[in-house]
Design a protein around this motif. Structure first.
Motif, PDB file in Angstrom:
ATOM      1  N   UNK A   1       0.794  -1.229   0.000  1.00  8.14           N
ATOM      2  CA  UNK A   1       0.000   0.000   0.000  1.00  8.14           C
ATOM      3  C   UNK A   1       0.831   1.286   0.000  1.00  8.14           C
ATOM      4  N   UNK A   2       2.139   1.168   0.225  1.00 14.67           N
ATOM      5  CA  UNK A   2       3.002   2.349   0.280  1.00 14.67           C
ATOM      6  C   UNK A   2       4.223   2.248  -0.622  1.00 14.67           C
ATOM      7  N   UNK A   3       4.246   1.275  -1.519  1.00  9.78           N
ATOM      8  CA  UNK A   3       5.410   1.104  -2.402  1.00  9.78           C
ATOM      9  C   UNK A   3       4.968   0.591  -3.772  1.00  9.78           C
TER      10      UNK A   3
ATOM     11  N   UNK B   1       7.831   5.635  -2.964  1.00 10.02           N
ATOM     12  CA  UNK B   1       7.484   5.262  -1.595  1.00 10.02           C
ATOM     13  C   UNK B   1       6.599   6.331  -0.984  1.00 10.02           C
ATOM     14  N   UNK B   2       5.574   5.888  -0.272  1.00  4.47           N
ATOM     15  CA  UNK B   2       4.609   6.791   0.347  1.00  4.47           C
ATOM     16  C   UNK B   2       4.879   6.811   1.851  1.00  4.47           C
TER      17      UNK B   2
ATOM     18  N   UNK C   1      -2.494   9.903   2.819  1.00  2.00           N
ATOM     19  CA  UNK C   1      -2.299   9.353   1.483  1.00  2.00           C
ATOM     20  C   UNK C   1      -3.216   8.158   1.251  1.00  2.00           C
ATOM     21  N   UNK C   2      -3.677   7.986   0.023  1.00  2.00           N
ATOM     22  CA  UNK C   2      -4.467   6.788  -0.289  1.00  2.00           C
ATOM     23  C   UNK C   2      -3.558   5.559  -0.326  1.00  2.00           C
TER      24      UNK C   2
ATOM     25  N   UNK D   1      -4.005  -3.146  -5.985  1.00  2.00           N
ATOM     26  CA  UNK D   1      -3.999  -3.747  -7.322  1.00  2.00           C
ATOM     27  C   UNK D   1      -4.799  -2.927  -8.338  1.00  2.00           C
ATOM     28  N   UNK D   2      -5.767  -2.139  -7.882  1.00  2.00           N
ATOM     29  CA  UNK D   2      -6.564  -1.315  -8.805  1.00  2.00           C
ATOM     30  C   UNK D   2      -5.722  -0.224  -9.468  1.00  2.00           C
TER      31      UNK D   2
END
Length: 175
Positions: free
Chosen positions: A87-89, A110-111, A117-118, A122-123
């Protein structure tokens, strides 16, 4: 008495001049865009390249081809999300020829843990994303300190020493 009045007058004048200058930089400064949670439709102008019309300032191939020119600089990239590692990379696709022979094609993004942050899932894969952030080298604990979470060992080994984009703003684009 006159000396004291003169001192108070000078002190008051200094405070007025100082107060008039305060806040000017805050009014003129531009705040970074807030992280977006909803997809945005892009409408590129017919004369501009699609990546430029979508708000990008640089291409992935430019950054991965000559990373030293972008280190510690803020860039905005619009590119296809190539691989999602969590979810963050994720990596942004470096379409087109890179500027340097043997340069990595994708740009690891990287988040940070903090911020609204969203989550990238996979979407997002194979869709367009606009990311504004700072380019850094992946060196030891420096990047982990910046993002607030520990990189998995496989990501560290795969991207060690290469450029990474530390997101400040991330947005999924819908055509």
């Amino acid at each position: 008495m006159r000396k004291r009045a003169a001192i108070f007058f000078m002190a008051g004048a200094v405070l007025i001049l100082f107060g008039a200058g305060c806040g000017a930089t805050e009014r003129e400064a531009v705040a970074p865009p807030a992280p977006s949670m909803t997809p945005t439709k892009t409408h590129p102008s017919p004369s501009a390249p699609e990546w430029l019309a979508a708000g990008a300032t640089n291409r992935v191939a430019e950054i991965t081809g000559a990373p030293n020119a972008f280190i510690s600089k803020t860039v905005t990239v619009v590119a296809e999300v190539d691989d999602v590692y969590g979810p963050r990379a994720f990596t942004l696709d470096g379409e087109g020829p890179s500027l340097a022979k043997g340069a990595r094609k994708g740009l690891l993004t990287l988040v940070p843990k903090v911020g609204g942050f969203p989550n990238v899932d996979a979407q997002w894969k194979d869709g367009q994303a606009r990311v504004t952030g700072v380019v850094q080298h992946i060196l030891g604990k420096d990047v982990e300190r910046e993002i607030g979470w520990e990189l998995p060992a496989d990501l560290k080994s795969r991207f060690e020493g290469g450029p990474v984009l530390i997101a400040r703003s991330i947005e999924r684009l819908v055509k």
